[in-house]
Design a protein around this motif. Structure first.
Motif, PDB file in Angstrom:
ATOM      1  N   CYS A 243      36.833  44.095  33.634  1.00 38.34           N
ATOM      2  CA  CYS A 243      35.717  43.690  35.072  1.00 38.34           C
ATOM      3  C   CYS A 243      36.196  43.424  36.160  1.00 38.34           C
ATOM      4  N   THR A 244      36.767  44.276  37.075  1.00 39.44           N
ATOM      5  CA  THR A 244      37.282  43.116  38.065  1.00 39.44           C
ATOM      6  C   THR A 244      36.481  42.293  39.419  1.00 39.44           C
ATOM      7  N   ALA A 245      36.781  41.465  39.660  1.00 37.20           N
ATOM      8  CA  ALA A 245      36.734  41.261  40.500  1.00 37.20           C
ATOM      9  C   ALA A 245      35.123  41.332  41.256  1.00 37.20           C
ATOM     10  N   GLU A 246      35.566  42.735  42.293  1.00 34.84           N
ATOM     11  CA  GLU A 246      34.715  43.655  42.796  1.00 34.84           C
ATOM     12  C   GLU A 246      33.535  44.028  41.885  1.00 34.84           C
ATOM     13  N   GLY A 247      34.011  44.180  40.526  1.00 38.73           N
ATOM     14  CA  GLY A 247      32.015  44.628  39.417  1.00 38.73           C
ATOM     15  C   GLY A 247      32.921  45.899  39.191  1.00 38.73           C
ATOM     16  N   LYS A 248      34.191  46.379  39.305  1.00 34.59           N
ATOM     17  CA  LYS A 248      34.978  47.606  39.163  1.00 34.59           C
ATOM     18  C   LYS A 248      35.293  47.447  37.533  1.00 34.59           C
ATOM     19  N   ARG A 249      34.902  48.193  36.423  1.00 38.31           N
ATOM     20  CA  ARG A 249      34.870  48.591  35.406  1.00 38.31           C
ATOM     21  C   ARG A 249      36.455  49.432  34.976  1.00 38.31           C
ATOM     22  N   ILE A 250      36.638  48.760  34.693  1.00 34.67           N
ATOM     23  CA  ILE A 250      38.359  49.612  34.431  1.00 34.67           C
ATOM     24  C   ILE A 250      39.018  49.532  33.233  1.00 34.67           C
ATOM     25  N   PRO A 251      39.133  51.335  32.885  1.00 34.57           N
ATOM     26  CA  PRO A 251      39.418  51.896  31.352  1.00 34.57           C
ATOM     27  C   PRO A 251      41.232  50.990  31.307  1.00 34.57           C
ATOM     28  N   VAL A 252      41.829  51.123  30.678  1.00 32.30           N
ATOM     29  CA  VAL A 252      43.049  50.916  30.839  1.00 32.30           C
ATOM     30  C   VAL A 252      43.614  51.554  28.993  1.00 32.30           C
ATOM     31  N   ALA A 253      43.983  52.289  29.088  1.00 33.85           N
ATOM     32  CA  ALA A 253      45.180  53.180  27.921  1.00 33.85           C
ATOM     33  C   ALA A 253      46.532  52.282  26.750  1.00 33.85           C
ATOM     34  N   ALA A 254      46.977  51.204  27.836  1.00 31.63           N
ATOM     35  CA  ALA A 254      48.292  50.934  27.092  1.00 31.63           C
ATOM     36  C   ALA A 254      48.588  49.306  28.207  1.00 31.63           C
ATOM     37  N   GLY A 255      49.695  48.589  27.475  1.00 32.19           N
ATOM     38  CA  GLY A 255      50.165  48.182  29.078  1.00 32.19           C
ATOM     39  C   GLY A 255      50.446  46.681  28.611  1.00 32.19           C
ATOM     40  N   GLU A 256      50.788  45.303  29.006  1.00 32.89           N
ATOM     41  CA  GLU A 256      51.106  44.328  28.269  1.00 32.89           C
ATOM     42  C   GLU A 256      50.032  43.323  28.140  1.00 32.89           C
ATOM     43  N   VAL A 257      49.146  42.369  27.758  1.00 31.17           N
ATOM     44  CA  VAL A 257      47.888  41.670  28.338  1.00 31.17           C
ATOM     45  C   VAL A 257      48.613  39.909  28.234  1.00 31.17           C
ATOM     46  N   TYR A 258      47.888  39.754  28.599  1.00 34.02           N
ATOM     47  CA  TYR A 258      47.852  38.075  28.786  1.00 34.02           C
ATOM     48  C   TYR A 258      46.473  37.352  29.368  1.00 34.02           C
ATOM     49  N   PHE A 259      46.490  36.229  28.501  1.00 29.04           N
ATOM     50  CA  PHE A 259      45.662  35.557  28.652  1.00 29.04           C
ATOM     51  C   PHE A 259      45.470  34.443  29.369  1.00 29.04           C
ATOM     52  N   GLY A 260      44.104  34.075  29.779  1.00 23.53           N
ATOM     53  CA  GLY A 260      44.059  32.387  30.234  1.00 23.53           C
ATOM     54  C   GLY A 260      44.629  32.305  30.848  1.00 23.53           C
ATOM     55  N   SER A 261      44.949  30.871  31.156  1.00 16.39           N
ATOM     56  CA  SER A 261      46.486  30.350  32.143  1.00 16.39           C
ATOM     57  C   SER A 261      47.596  31.912  32.574  1.00 16.39           C
ATOM     58  N   ALA A 262      47.780  31.926  31.624  1.00 17.02           N
ATOM     59  CA  ALA A 262      48.711  33.291  31.765  1.00 17.02           C
ATOM     60  C   ALA A 262      48.654  34.346  32.563  1.00 17.02           C
ATOM     61  N   ALA A 263      47.129  34.942  32.462  1.00 15.51           N
ATOM     62  CA  ALA A 263      46.739  35.840  33.601  1.00 15.51           C
ATOM     63  C   ALA A 263      46.594  35.460  34.689  1.00 15.51           C
ATOM     64  N   SER A 264      46.558  33.996  34.928  1.00 15.41           N
ATOM     65  CA  SER A 264      46.695  33.796  36.515  1.00 15.41           C
ATOM     66  C   SER A 264      48.217  33.845  37.246  1.00 15.41           C
TER      67      SER A 264
END
Length: 268
Positions: A243-264
């Motif tokens: 769920c993006t800051a614009e309110g869009k719900r985007i499905p992702v099929a594959a990718g490298e995931v980063y959480f929390g501080s890494a996401a920033s």
């Protein structure tokens, strides 16, 4: 110790091919499938010298770690077979909990805490403990599916994109053989729930109960773009919903995931 299947796996008709050392359990499993092996068969070793993880990354299992691959031939579409990765994560987490009972009693509040990272890793304390890699290939009129599960039992690699950890570092003193026996039984349980994809709704529910980062900030590097937002859920096909800051719900099929501080840091 020697590798042995658990009693549930034996009763369900699973077979076992164990190696003192092998290049890749996944490669061996697929080669056997092309040569007519029908499965379901486990391929296991405590020393893998030429394994590959996701995106063709090297996955070396030094002596004492567990490299395991399950070969199943099935009549399901590839997109359905892909959801077996969630079965593998739940199976591994259940096996880890079983073999960690002694450590949990001994360590108390410092006991290992396991979580499932989308799409197919198992974390302990935020560090990567288990990697899962899937391959599928049409063999005759069926789909040969190989699910590789690599666990850092006695050692973890250094210099990886995300921190890694081993069971030994966590205070869990067990062998690869002991873990595999528990894993083979857990696979039978969750494979049965999955039921060729018909039971994925229940697998999804259980996976979400154990999901790392759910409800928090996430950034996913898809290779061509970085998608940022809140990790909302996974959908009925296994895609991660952001769920993006614009309110869009985007499905992702594959990718490298980063959480929390890494996401920033935008996962770049």
């Amino acid at each position: 110790m020697t590798f042995t299947l658990g009693p549930r796996a034996i009763a369900a008709g699973y077979k076992l091919a164990a190696f003192d050392q092998i290049g890749s359990t996944n490669a061996e499993a697929m080669l056997r499938a092309r040569d007519g092996e029908q499965g379901p068969t486990w391929f296991v070793t405590t020393e893998q010298t030429a394994g590959r993880g996701r995106r063709q990354r090297v996955w070396i299992a030094p002596r004492g770690n567990l490299a395991s691959s399950i070969l199943e031939l099935m009549d399901v579409p590839p997109a359905v077979a892909a959801t077996l990765g969630f079965v593998a994560g739940l199976s591994e987490e259940a096996a880890l909990e079983k073999v960690s009972v002694e450590a949990a009693l001994r360590l108390g509040s410092d006991r290992p805490r396991y979580a499932l990272k989308w799409p197919n890793d198992v974390l302990a304390g935020g560090a990567k403990l288990v990697g899962i890699n899937m391959e599928a290939e049409a063999v005759g009129d069926r789909l040969a599916v190989v699910v590789g599960i690599g666990t850092n039992v006695v050692a973890s690699p250094e210099g990886t994109p995300t921190p890694a950890v081993s069971l030994a570092e966590l205070g869990v003193q067990i062998s690869a053989e002991e873990l595999f026996t528990a894993l083979s039984d857990a696979w039978v349980e969750f494979r049965g729930i999955w039921d060729n994809g018909r039971g994925f709704a229940e697998i999804r529910r259980r996976w979400l109960e154990r999901a790392a980062g759910l409800g928090g900030e996430v950034a996913i590097n898809t290779g061509s773009a970085t998608i940022e937002g809140i990790f909302e859920t996974i959908d009925e096909t296994g895609c991660l919903i952001v769920c993006t800051a614009e309110g869009k719900r985007i499905p992702v099929a594959a990718g490298e995931v980063y959480f929390g501080s890494a996401a920033s840091k935008r996962a770049v």
